[in-house]
Design a protein around this motif. Structure first.
Motif, PDB file in Angstrom:
ATOM      1  N   ARG A  67       0.837  -1.213   0.000  1.00 20.53           N
ATOM      2  CA  ARG A  67       0.000   0.000   0.000  1.00 20.53           C
ATOM      3  C   ARG A  67       0.867   1.257   0.000  1.00 20.53           C
ATOM      4  N   LEU A  68       1.879   1.288   0.853  1.00 17.54           N
ATOM      5  CA  LEU A  68       2.736   2.471   0.940  1.00 17.54           C
ATOM      6  C   LEU A  68       3.565   2.654  -0.326  1.00 17.54           C
ATOM      7  N   PHE A 103       1.168   3.970  -3.255  1.00 16.84           N
ATOM      8  CA  PHE A 103       0.891   5.403  -3.194  1.00 16.84           C
ATOM      9  C   PHE A 103       2.169   6.235  -3.242  1.00 16.84           C
ATOM     10  N   GLY A 104       3.264   5.723  -2.744  1.00 15.63           N
ATOM     11  CA  GLY A 104       4.530   6.441  -2.846  1.00 15.63           C
ATOM     12  C   GLY A 104       4.913   6.688  -4.289  1.00 15.63           C
ATOM     13  N   GLU A 105       4.760   5.665  -5.130  1.00 16.70           N
ATOM     14  CA  GLU A 105       5.029   5.822  -6.565  1.00 16.70           C
ATOM     15  C   GLU A 105       3.986   6.699  -7.236  1.00 16.70           C
ATOM     16  N   LEU A 106       2.720   6.467  -6.911  1.00 17.58           N
ATOM     17  CA  LEU A 106       1.620   7.176  -7.561  1.00 17.58           C
ATOM     18  C   LEU A 106       1.683   8.673  -7.287  1.00 17.58           C
ATOM     19  N   MET A 107       2.026   9.046  -6.065  1.00 19.11           N
ATOM     20  CA  MET A 107       1.962  10.444  -5.645  1.00 19.11           C
ATOM     21  C   MET A 107       3.348  11.091  -5.549  1.00 19.11           C
ATOM     22  N   ARG A 108       4.338  10.481  -6.149  1.00 10.74           N
ATOM     23  CA  ARG A 108       5.731  10.944  -6.046  1.00 10.74           C
ATOM     24  C   ARG A 108       5.893  12.428  -6.359  1.00 10.74           C
ATOM     25  N   VAL A 110       9.824 -15.674  -1.006  1.00  9.93           N
ATOM     26  CA  VAL A 110       9.667 -14.305  -1.481  1.00  9.93           C
ATOM     27  C   VAL A 110       8.199 -14.158  -1.857  1.00  9.93           C
ATOM     28  N   VAL A 111       7.541 -13.175  -1.260  1.00  3.64           N
ATOM     29  CA  VAL A 111       6.120 -12.944  -1.490  1.00  3.64           C
ATOM     30  C   VAL A 111       5.987 -11.829  -2.523  1.00  3.64           C
ATOM     31  N   ASP A 112       5.328 -12.144  -3.631  1.00  5.37           N
ATOM     32  CA  ASP A 112       4.998 -11.142  -4.641  1.00  5.37           C
ATOM     33  C   ASP A 112       3.613 -10.606  -4.286  1.00  5.37           C
ATOM     34  N   ILE A 113       3.540  -9.306  -4.067  1.00  5.60           N
ATOM     35  CA  ILE A 113       2.283  -8.695  -3.636  1.00  5.60           C
ATOM     36  C   ILE A 113       1.769  -7.799  -4.745  1.00  5.60           C
ATOM     37  N   GLY A 114       0.587  -8.136  -5.249  1.00  6.28           N
ATOM     38  CA  GLY A 114      -0.103  -7.272  -6.198  1.00  6.28           C
ATOM     39  C   GLY A 114      -1.084  -6.420  -5.421  1.00  6.28           C
ATOM     40  N   PHE A 115      -1.121  -5.135  -5.721  1.00  9.93           N
ATOM     41  CA  PHE A 115      -1.991  -4.218  -4.982  1.00  9.93           C
ATOM     42  C   PHE A 115      -2.762  -3.373  -5.975  1.00  9.93           C
ATOM     43  N   ARG A 116      -4.055  -3.189  -5.685  1.00  9.59           N
ATOM     44  CA  ARG A 116      -4.849  -2.321  -6.554  1.00  9.59           C
ATOM     45  C   ARG A 116      -5.985  -1.674  -5.783  1.00  9.59           C
ATOM     46  N   ILE A 117      -6.516  -0.629  -6.394  1.00  8.66           N
ATOM     47  CA  ILE A 117      -7.717   0.033  -5.877  1.00  8.66           C
ATOM     48  C   ILE A 117      -8.894  -0.603  -6.605  1.00  8.66           C
ATOM     49  N   ALA A 118      -9.760  -1.240  -5.852  1.00  7.19           N
ATOM     50  CA  ALA A 118     -10.905  -1.947  -6.444  1.00  7.19           C
ATOM     51  C   ALA A 118     -12.141  -1.065  -6.568  1.00  7.19           C
ATOM     52  N   ARG A 119     -12.256  -0.051  -5.687  1.00  2.52           N
ATOM     53  CA  ARG A 119     -13.417   0.844  -5.719  1.00  2.52           C
ATOM     54  C   ARG A 119     -12.996   2.200  -5.190  1.00  2.52           C
TER      55      ARG A 119
END
Length: 147
Positions: free
Chosen positions: A42-43, A46-51, A80-89
């Motif tokens: 999550r961090l 948003f860190g990349e998105l709002m850079r 190693v955990v690959d984490i996909g993150f997205r905004i669903a709504r």
């Protein structure tokens, strides 16, 4: 969980290695760690998105209002955990998140959260700004629901 989770559902991914200290007394990665995996993704999302936004994290941003996790498979160290993150709504002032956690392409957990867009100076929720909505829409491979 109703749907099949795939790494291709996520435009944003990050990798987190497990640590020896993540284990519980049964030798599994402790379930509380999955919330930390979600937080890391999550961090970074948003860190990349709002850079390019100097007000992000200082004047405006989000706060976590809710989080839950479905555990799909046991996870052992080392991994190693690959984490996909997205905004669903995206709602008026909140967003629903979805994070898929995978090891070797297989889902091990899925977390869902609710974020509230927040004005840190006024200490109150505010509507999700149009510029943030546009950045999210442009990033996601599955368009977020909006209402």
């Amino acid at each position: 969980m109703q749907q099949t989770l795939s790494q291709q559902d996520f435009a944003f991914t990050c990798r987190v290695p497990t640590r020896w200290s993540d284990l519980d007394m049964l030798g599994h990665v402790n379930n509380a760690r999955f919330f930390s995996f979600d937080e890391s993704a999550r961090l970074e999302y948003f860190g990349e998105l709002m850079r390019g936004d100097p007000t992000f994290w200082k004047e405006r941003g989000f706060i976590l209002a809710r989080i839950e996790c479905d555990f799909l498979a046991q996870l052992h160290h080392p991994a190693v955990v690959d984490i996909g993150f997205r905004i669903a709504r995206i709602g008026r002032s909140s967003m629903n998140t979805l994070a898929g956690m995978f090891v070797d392409g297989k889902p091990v957990a899925v977390s869902r959260g609710v974020l509230v867009w927040f004005n840190y100076e006024l200490q109150k929720p505010q509507p999700v700004p149009d510029d943030v909505r546009a950045l999210i829409r442009a990033r996601e491979v599955i368009a977020p629901e909006e209402n």
